[in-house]
Design an enzyme around this catalytic site. Sequence first.
Site, short mmCIF file in Angstrom:
data_model
loop_
_atom_site.label_atom_id
_atom_site.label_comp_id
_atom_site.label_asym_id
_atom_site.label_seq_id
_atom_site.Cartn_x
_atom_site.Cartn_y
_atom_site.Cartn_z
N ARG A 153 -9.80 0.70 9.23
CA ARG A 153 -9.55 -0.98 9.25
C ARG A 153 -10.56 -1.51 10.10
O ARG A 153 -10.38 -2.72 10.63
CB ARG A 153 -8.20 -1.16 10.35
CG ARG A 153 -6.83 -1.07 9.35
CD ARG A 153 -5.60 -0.85 10.41
NE ARG A 153 -4.39 -1.52 10.07
CZ ARG A 153 -3.29 -1.22 9.58
NH1 ARG A 153 -3.35 0.09 9.29
NH2 ARG A 153 -2.26 -1.72 9.64
N LYS A 174 1.04 -1.18 -0.02
CA LYS A 174 0.03 0.00 0.05
C LYS A 174 1.00 1.30 0.02
O LYS A 174 0.50 2.13 -0.93
CB LYS A 174 -1.00 -0.02 1.23
CG LYS A 174 -1.91 -1.22 1.08
CD LYS A 174 -2.95 -0.83 2.47
CE LYS A 174 -2.38 -1.05 3.66
NZ LYS A 174 -1.74 -2.43 4.37
N ARG A 178 11.48 -6.63 4.87
CA ARG A 178 11.33 -4.99 5.13
C ARG A 178 12.06 -4.76 6.55
O ARG A 178 12.52 -3.70 6.57
CB ARG A 178 9.89 -4.72 4.94
CG ARG A 178 9.75 -3.07 5.17
CD ARG A 178 8.27 -2.79 4.86
NE ARG A 178 7.32 -2.87 5.89
CZ ARG A 178 6.15 -2.56 5.93
NH1 ARG A 178 5.52 -2.14 4.67
NH2 ARG A 178 5.28 -2.85 7.18
N ARG A 211 11.67 -1.05 11.82
CA ARG A 211 10.09 -1.22 12.54
C ARG A 211 10.12 -2.55 13.38
O ARG A 211 10.22 -3.55 12.64
CB ARG A 211 8.94 -1.26 11.37
CG ARG A 211 8.76 -0.07 11.06
CD ARG A 211 7.60 0.08 9.90
NE ARG A 211 6.36 -0.63 10.28
CZ ARG A 211 5.09 -0.74 9.72
NH1 ARG A 211 5.04 -0.15 8.78
NH2 ARG A 211 4.10 -1.44 10.49
P1 AMP Z 1 0.82 0.03 9.12
O1 AMP Z 1 1.79 1.35 9.07
O2 AMP Z 1 -0.55 0.74 8.24
O3 AMP Z 1 1.09 -1.15 9.10
O4 AMP Z 1 0.31 0.35 10.74
C1 AMP Z 1 1.09 -0.25 11.81
C2 AMP Z 1 0.23 -0.24 13.02
O5 AMP Z 1 -0.26 0.96 13.42
C3 AMP Z 1 -0.87 -1.27 13.14
O6 AMP Z 1 -0.35 -2.50 13.25
C4 AMP Z 1 -1.71 -0.84 14.02
O7 AMP Z 1 -1.24 -0.88 15.37
C5 AMP Z 1 -1.35 1.24 13.66
N1 AMP Z 1 -2.41 1.28 13.15
C6 AMP Z 1 -2.35 1.84 11.71
N2 AMP Z 1 -3.31 2.33 11.20
C7 AMP Z 1 -4.37 1.91 12.25
C8 AMP Z 1 -6.04 1.90 11.95
N3 AMP Z 1 -6.33 2.47 11.08
N4 AMP Z 1 -6.72 1.56 13.20
C9 AMP Z 1 -6.10 0.99 14.28
N5 AMP Z 1 -4.63 0.97 14.33
C10 AMP Z 1 -4.03 1.50 13.31
#
Ligand code: AMP
Length: 192
Positions: A89, A14, A128, A134
């Site tokens: 989400r 994404k 990654r 991360r």
């Molecule tokens: P991402 O960078 O999208 O993989 O998000 C990393 C982490 O951020 C996820 O595993 C969640 O803990 C948190 N996170 C990101 N976006 C959301 C969302 N829309 N709702 C809840 N938690 C989120």
Amino acid sequence: MINLILFGPPGSGKGTQAAGLVVKYDLLHISTGDLFRYEIGNNTPLGQKAKSYMDKGELVPDEVTVGMLRNKVEANPNVKGYILDGFPRTIPQSEALDALMSDMGQSISKLIMLDVPDEELVQRLLNRGKTSGRSDDMDETIIRNRINVYTENTTPVFDYYAKQGKSAKVWGIGSLDTIFERLCLEVDFVKG
Ligand code: AMP
């Protein structure tokens, strides 16, 4: 305006693909994961709240996430559209997003899902993790939890927008350029 949700499991590409789409279509990229990491980097109260959930691969509570998203959208009203990456989400997040869009006289144009098999996701995320810094990309148990959370809590969002006739699926395996072209076909279909 064209307001896209770029959807898919963790590691589906994404963020990478959003970077190309924002340039081509002149949209504002909003990644809730990036926003949370920024807050954590600055050790803000919001960041401190989010960190414990992110470290475990769990979702940050809806009210925290929705509030942050709303602030970001409202701070950037004069854009040609938004590309949302990692949001919504959950179903409550989807409902809050539709309400926010409607308050602005806008609506979601389309949700495009990047479809990638689970085992490929695990390999991509572990890879990654070697460079992303991360911690949630470095531990296979956390990665698998993130994929499970996606399957259980997040996939219903696809059906939610499918009921509005807005969901599309794109195969997320192939070269970056090939996948980008598949996405652009979907976006151009909306624009046209
Ligand atoms: P991402 O960078 O999208 O993989 O998000 C990393 C982490 O951020 C996820 O595993 C969640 O803990 C948190 N996170 C990101 N976006 C959301 C969302 N829309 N709702 C809840 N938690 C989120």
